[in-house]
Design an enzyme around this catalytic site. Structure first.
Site, PDB file in Angstrom:
ATOM      1  N   ASN A  90       0.812  -1.219   0.000  1.00  0.00           N
ATOM      2  CA  ASN A  90       0.000   0.000   0.000  1.00  0.00           C
ATOM      3  C   ASN A  90       0.849   1.275   0.000  1.00  0.00           C
ATOM      4  OD1 ASN A  90      -2.482  -1.388  -0.041  1.00  0.00           O
ATOM      5  ND2 ASN A  90      -2.404  -1.655   2.173  1.00  0.00           N
ATOM      6  N   TYR A 134      -0.064  13.550 -16.115  1.00  0.00           N
ATOM      7  CA  TYR A 134      -0.386  13.795 -14.703  1.00  0.00           C
ATOM      8  C   TYR A 134       0.013  15.218 -14.335  1.00  0.00           C
ATOM      9  CZ  TYR A 134       0.291  13.474  -9.595  1.00  0.00           C
ATOM     10  OH  TYR A 134       0.247  13.689  -8.247  1.00  0.00           O
ATOM     11  N   GLU A 143      -5.711  17.420  -8.501  1.00  0.00           N
ATOM     12  CA  GLU A 143      -4.770  16.429  -9.029  1.00  0.00           C
ATOM     13  C   GLU A 143      -5.457  15.773 -10.229  1.00  0.00           C
ATOM     14  OE1 GLU A 143      -1.955  12.907  -7.181  1.00  0.00           O
ATOM     15  OE2 GLU A 143      -4.072  12.959  -6.573  1.00  0.00           O
ATOM     16  N   TYR A 145      -5.406  13.302 -14.017  1.00  0.00           N
ATOM     17  CA  TYR A 145      -4.838  12.180 -14.762  1.00  0.00           C
ATOM     18  C   TYR A 145      -5.499  12.080 -16.139  1.00  0.00           C
ATOM     19  CZ  TYR A 145      -3.078  10.102 -10.349  1.00  0.00           C
ATOM     20  OH  TYR A 145      -2.446   9.847  -9.155  1.00  0.00           O
ATOM     21  N   GLU A 238       3.157   5.628 -12.706  1.00  0.00           N
ATOM     22  CA  GLU A 238       2.818   5.552 -11.282  1.00  0.00           C
ATOM     23  C   GLU A 238       2.577   4.103 -10.886  1.00  0.00           C
ATOM     24  OE1 GLU A 238      -0.342   7.283  -7.945  1.00  0.00           O
ATOM     25  OE2 GLU A 238      -0.393   8.053 -10.003  1.00  0.00           O
TER      26      GLU A 238
END
Length: 256
Positions: A90, A134, A143, A145, A238
């Site tokens: 995580n 991004y 934010e 994407y 990512e």
């Protein structure tokens, strides 16, 4: 008379040398300009293994990761790079190159932004991995994407309970689904904050092509998704709770 002819010959030779020198300088400048615009190729340059941001060969770069993550980023020419990561447990990691704008202007003031790219990657079957455009805006803090590939599974934003489907955009040879999701008390460019995430997610995966970045921004705003002032636009790999390798072999970022 002979002296005058000799002087004239010397002047002609000097003029010829000057012209050759000027041509050489112009050619060198032209080549540098082409590289800054993003010629293909990744010869390998600076290696990064910890959180770092800066400029390399005319492109802004950043490696950001949670502390337990093992990550390696090798910067190449003109915004290209290779990377590897293990973010199992995580944890998250982002590798990116592009342009940073210091949040002074909105996207329409900056100009029309497009990215032409080529990539290859091998993300793990576990977790989440994105190949995407991004970035962030401020005022409001967003934010965002534009996702062209999401690895083997977990197409974003998936079944997240806070993700709302807003519409679609058909562009660059494909259809993208548009979403808004909410992040509460999470890391951001302004520290720990709550903010919205904007998504355009391609229905059919790809690892090369043209992304008309500004057209996504315009579509989002037509759906009531305010963009704010641009902080950055970056071609990004990512990985969350995943591992893998990737190589960006072409990155042509154009602003007109």
């Amino acid at each position: 008379m002979i002296l005058m002819e000799t002087i004239m010959e010397q002047k002609q030779i000097l003029l010829f040398i000057f012209i050759l020198t000027a041509i050489s300088i112009f050619s060198a400048c032209s080549s540098s300009r082409t590289l800054l615009e993003g010629d293909s190729g990744n010869t390998g340059g600076r290696t990064i293994t910890r959180n770092q941001t800066g400029i390399y060969d005319g492109f802004g770069y950043e490696l950001w990761k949670d502390n337990p993550v093992t990550a390696r980023m090798i910067l190449g020419n003109s915004g290209t790079f290779t990377c590897s990561w293990n973010s199992n447990g995580n944890n998250n990691v982002l590798f990116r190159t592009g342009r940073k704008f210091a949040s002074r202007q909105r996207h329409e003031q900056i100009g029309n932004i497009t990215v032409n790219y080529k990539a290859s990657w091998s993300p793990s079957n576990t977790g989440v991995s994105y190949l995407c455009i991004y970035g962030w805006t401020q005022g409001p803090l967003i934010e965002y994407y534009i996702v062209d590939d999401w690895g083997h599974s977990n197409r974003p934003p998936g079944s997240w309970s806070d993700a709302a489907h807003k519409g679609t955009i058909e562009i660059d040879g494909g259809v993208y689904d548009i979403y808004v999701s909410r992040r509460t008390n999470k890391p951001s460019i302004e520290g720990t904050r709550s903010f919205d995430q904007y998504w355009s997610v391609r229905r059919t995966k790809r690892t090369e092509g043209t992304i008309s970045v500004s057209e996504h921004f315009k579509k989002w705003e037509s759906l009531g998704m305010n963009m704010g002032r641009m902080f950055e636009v970056a071609l990004t790999v990512e990985g969350f709770n995943s591992s893998g390798t990737a190589e960006i072999t072409q990155h042509i970022l154009t602003i007109r």
